[in-house]
Write an enzyme that holds these catalytic residues in place. Structure first.
Site, PDB file in Angstrom:
ATOM      1  CB  SER A  19      -1.057  -0.030   1.129  1.00 55.33           C
ATOM      2  OG  SER A  19      -0.227  -0.024   2.350  1.00 55.33           O
ATOM      3  N   GLY A  20       0.272   2.597   0.262  1.00 53.23           N
ATOM      4  CA  GLY A  20       1.071   3.847   0.173  1.00 53.23           C
ATOM      5  C   GLY A  20       2.413   3.877   0.879  1.00 53.23           C
ATOM      6  CG  HIS A  21       4.732   3.050   5.278  1.00 55.90           C
ATOM      7  ND1 HIS A  21       5.404   4.248   5.400  1.00 55.90           N
ATOM      8  CD2 HIS A  21       5.378   2.149   6.214  1.00 55.90           C
ATOM      9  CE1 HIS A  21       6.621   3.896   6.058  1.00 55.90           C
ATOM     10  NE2 HIS A  21       6.499   2.762   6.565  1.00 55.90           N
ATOM     11  CG  ASP A  42       0.285  -6.889   0.705  1.00 63.31           C
ATOM     12  OD1 ASP A  42       0.169  -5.745   0.901  1.00 63.31           O
ATOM     13  OD2 ASP A  42      -0.926  -7.337   1.223  1.00 63.31           O
ATOM     14  CG  ASP A  43       0.813 -11.953   4.305  1.00 64.60           C
ATOM     15  OD1 ASP A  43       1.739 -12.306   3.514  1.00 64.60           O
ATOM     16  OD2 ASP A  43       1.156 -11.866   5.729  1.00 64.60           O
ATOM     17  N   GLY A  74       2.100   0.900   7.815  1.00 62.53           N
ATOM     18  CA  GLY A  74       1.932   1.787   8.681  1.00 62.53           C
ATOM     19  C   GLY A  74       1.444   1.458  10.396  1.00 62.53           C
ATOM     20  CG  HIS A 141      19.762  18.104  21.487  1.00 62.63           C
ATOM     21  ND1 HIS A 141      19.816  17.965  22.628  1.00 62.63           N
ATOM     22  CD2 HIS A 141      19.155  19.289  21.106  1.00 62.63           C
ATOM     23  CE1 HIS A 141      19.071  18.968  23.323  1.00 62.63           C
ATOM     24  NE2 HIS A 141      18.938  19.736  22.591  1.00 62.63           N
ATOM     25  CG  HIS A 150       4.118   7.089  11.786  1.00 58.09           C
ATOM     26  ND1 HIS A 150       2.967   6.697  11.220  1.00 58.09           N
ATOM     27  CD2 HIS A 150       4.865   7.926  11.135  1.00 58.09           C
ATOM     28  CE1 HIS A 150       3.066   7.254   9.929  1.00 58.09           C
ATOM     29  NE2 HIS A 150       4.295   8.153   9.930  1.00 58.09           N
TER      30      HIS A 150
HETATM   31  C1  LIG Z   1      -6.279  12.195  16.630  1.00 54.05           C
HETATM   32  C2  LIG Z   1      -7.126  11.229  15.668  1.00 54.05           C
HETATM   33  C3  LIG Z   1      -6.405   9.725  15.798  1.00 54.05           C
HETATM   34  C4  LIG Z   1      -8.520  11.195  16.240  1.00 54.05           C
HETATM   35  O1  LIG Z   1      -9.243  10.355  15.203  1.00 54.05           O
HETATM   36  P1  LIG Z   1     -10.767   9.591  15.972  1.00 54.05           P
HETATM   37  O2  LIG Z   1     -10.500   8.979  17.263  1.00 54.05           O
HETATM   38  O3  LIG Z   1     -11.258   8.902  14.689  1.00 54.05           O
HETATM   39  O4  LIG Z   1     -11.463  10.757  16.380  1.00 54.05           O
HETATM   40  P2  LIG Z   1     -12.396  11.768  15.626  1.00 54.05           P
HETATM   41  O5  LIG Z   1     -12.191  11.958  14.316  1.00 54.05           O
HETATM   42  O6  LIG Z   1     -13.986  10.970  15.842  1.00 54.05           O
HETATM   43  O7  LIG Z   1     -12.584  13.090  16.432  1.00 54.05           O
HETATM   44  C5  LIG Z   1     -13.062  13.258  17.860  1.00 54.05           C
HETATM   45  C6  LIG Z   1     -12.905  14.770  18.272  1.00 54.05           C
HETATM   46  O8  LIG Z   1     -11.603  15.166  18.190  1.00 54.05           O
HETATM   47  C7  LIG Z   1     -11.380  16.016  17.255  1.00 54.05           C
HETATM   48  N1  LIG Z   1     -10.114  15.985  16.621  1.00 54.05           N
HETATM   49  C8  LIG Z   1      -9.710  14.797  15.869  1.00 54.05           C
HETATM   50  N2  LIG Z   1      -8.537  15.047  15.501  1.00 54.05           N
HETATM   51  C9  LIG Z   1      -8.134  16.116  15.859  1.00 54.05           C
HETATM   52  C10 LIG Z   1      -6.749  16.864  15.743  1.00 54.05           C
HETATM   53  N3  LIG Z   1      -5.910  16.366  15.242  1.00 54.05           N
HETATM   54  N4  LIG Z   1      -6.941  18.039  16.143  1.00 54.05           N
HETATM   55  C11 LIG Z   1      -8.030  18.526  16.980  1.00 54.05           C
HETATM   56  N5  LIG Z   1      -9.035  18.202  17.080  1.00 54.05           N
HETATM   57  C12 LIG Z   1      -9.166  16.899  16.565  1.00 54.05           C
HETATM   58  C13 LIG Z   1     -12.600  16.123  16.411  1.00 54.05           C
HETATM   59  O9  LIG Z   1     -13.064  17.224  15.570  1.00 54.05           O
HETATM   60  C14 LIG Z   1     -13.757  15.432  17.085  1.00 54.05           C
HETATM   61  O10 LIG Z   1     -14.354  16.620  17.827  1.00 54.05           O
HETATM   62  P3  LIG Z   1     -15.867  16.893  18.273  1.00 54.05           P
HETATM   63  O11 LIG Z   1     -15.912  15.349  19.248  1.00 54.05           O
HETATM   64  O12 LIG Z   1     -15.756  18.024  19.117  1.00 54.05           O
HETATM   65  O13 LIG Z   1     -16.513  16.571  16.843  1.00 54.05           O
HETATM   66  C15 LIG Z   1      -7.120  11.865  14.322  1.00 54.05           C
HETATM   67  O14 LIG Z   1      -7.923  12.928  14.056  1.00 54.05           O
HETATM   68  C16 LIG Z   1      -5.875  12.615  13.696  1.00 54.05           C
HETATM   69  O15 LIG Z   1      -5.268  13.362  13.844  1.00 54.05           O
HETATM   70  N6  LIG Z   1      -4.816  11.420  13.201  1.00 54.05           N
HETATM   71  C17 LIG Z   1      -3.720  11.730  12.803  1.00 54.05           C
HETATM   72  C18 LIG Z   1      -3.430  11.192  11.284  1.00 54.05           C
HETATM   73  C19 LIG Z   1      -2.133  11.760  10.888  1.00 54.05           C
HETATM   74  O16 LIG Z   1      -1.299  12.313  11.396  1.00 54.05           O
HETATM   75  N7  LIG Z   1      -1.609  10.722   9.657  1.00 54.05           N
HETATM   76  C20 LIG Z   1      -0.450  11.145   9.366  1.00 54.05           C
HETATM   77  C21 LIG Z   1       0.039   9.880   8.426  1.00 54.05           C
HETATM   78  S1  LIG Z   1       1.635  10.145   7.956  1.00 54.05           S
END
Ligand SMILES: CC(C)(COP(=O)(O)OP(=O)(O)OC[C@H]1O[C@@H](n2cnc3c(N)ncnc32)[C@H](O)[C@@H]1OP(=O)(O)O)[C@@H](O)C(=O)NCCC(=O)NCCS
Length: 212
Positions: A19-21, A42-43, A74, A141, A150
């Site tokens: 996949s993407g990663h 990939d499995d 990931g 540092h 991650h």
């Molecule tokens: C934090 C995180 C895991 C939460 O996901 P979740 O458990 O599915 O949560 P939800 O999307 O249902 O959000 C729950 C609440 O938190 C808030 N929220 C979610 N992510 C947030 C963030 N990053 N910053 C601020 N608020 C956030 C939502 O708005 C929601 O608020 P509400 O209840 O007032 O509506 C996700 O939003 C996130 O930030 N993932 C990171 C993805 C990432 O960085 N990927 C990188 C790939 S390299």
């Protein structure tokens, strides 16, 4: 353990995960020019029909003596499981560092860790097993990053930060200096961590607060 290991690879690399990663790791491996042959496994049975994926993770076992593997998945729990599978089978799980990243010479890097393009890892750092230091992130540092963490794209870890195992720092998040974060923490995208986090869970916002 040292990143100079990159120049000691065997001739063949298997990347587990199509996949993407996995795709990003394939690009990294090709850019590093350390391997004469790179194969993605990939499995997922359906992917075998595409032609590019000859088999699942067991396919690499036949090449035990002449190949390295790297896990391009990931999800930390799956990454851990597959790395442990290969360790048990005594296949070398390598680490890879993109040629357009910068890693200080004394940084200790454990097996299965990848450092993507544009990332910077400063002196005195230790990166555990199966860590992803993703595109354009930075670790300053004397940080200690636990196994299967991650550090997502564009996130920044300031100096002397200690992060436990299986913790995910979301895209664009910042961790202030001298902070400790325990195992099994999810830091949401764009969050700023200014206090120690000693309880597993999900933390979002500026400053980061627990939501689950
Ligand atoms: C934090 C995180 C895991 C939460 O996901 P979740 O458990 O599915 O949560 P939800 O999307 O249902 O959000 C729950 C609440 O938190 C808030 N929220 C979610 N992510 C947030 C963030 N990053 N910053 C601020 N608020 C956030 C939502 O708005 C929601 O608020 P509400 O209840 O007032 O509506 C996700 O939003 C996130 O930030 N993932 C990171 C993805 C990432 O960085 N990927 C990188 C790939 S390299």
């Amino acid at each position: 353990m040292l990143n100079e290991k990159n120049i000691l690879h065997k001739c063949r690399l298997f990347i587990i995960g199509a996949s993407g990663h996995g795709k990003v790791i394939e690009a990294l491996a090709r850019e590093s020019a350390c391997y004469s042959k790179i194969t993605i496994l990939d499995d997922n049975e359906e992917l075998k029909h595409i032609g590019k994926v000859p088999g699942g993770k067991e396919y690499a076992l036949e090449f035990r003596d002449c190949a390295d593997v790297i896990v391009g998945i990931g999800n930390a729990a799956i990454r851990k499981k597959i790395i442990e599978y290969y360790e048990e089978k005594q296949i070398n799980v390598t680490s890879l560092t993109h040629p357009f990243s910068w890693v200080a010479s004394d940084v200790r890097i454990d097996n299965g860790t990848v450092i993507m393009a544009g990332a910077v890892v400063q002196p005195g750092c230790t990166l555990g097993k199966g860590v992803i230091v993703n595109t354009s992130s930075s670790i300053d540092h004397d940080c200690k990053i636990g196994n299967y963490c991650h550090i997502s794209v564009g996130s920044h870890i300031a100096g002397t930060v200690c992060i436990g195992d299986n913790t995910w720092i979301g895209a664009g998040a910042t961790v202030s200096n001298n902070i400790t974060i325990c195992n099994d923490v999810m830091i949401g995208a764009g969050a700023v961590v200014v206090k120690d986090i000693m309880e597993p869970g999900t933390y979002v916002g500026v400053p980061a607060k627990k939501i689950g």
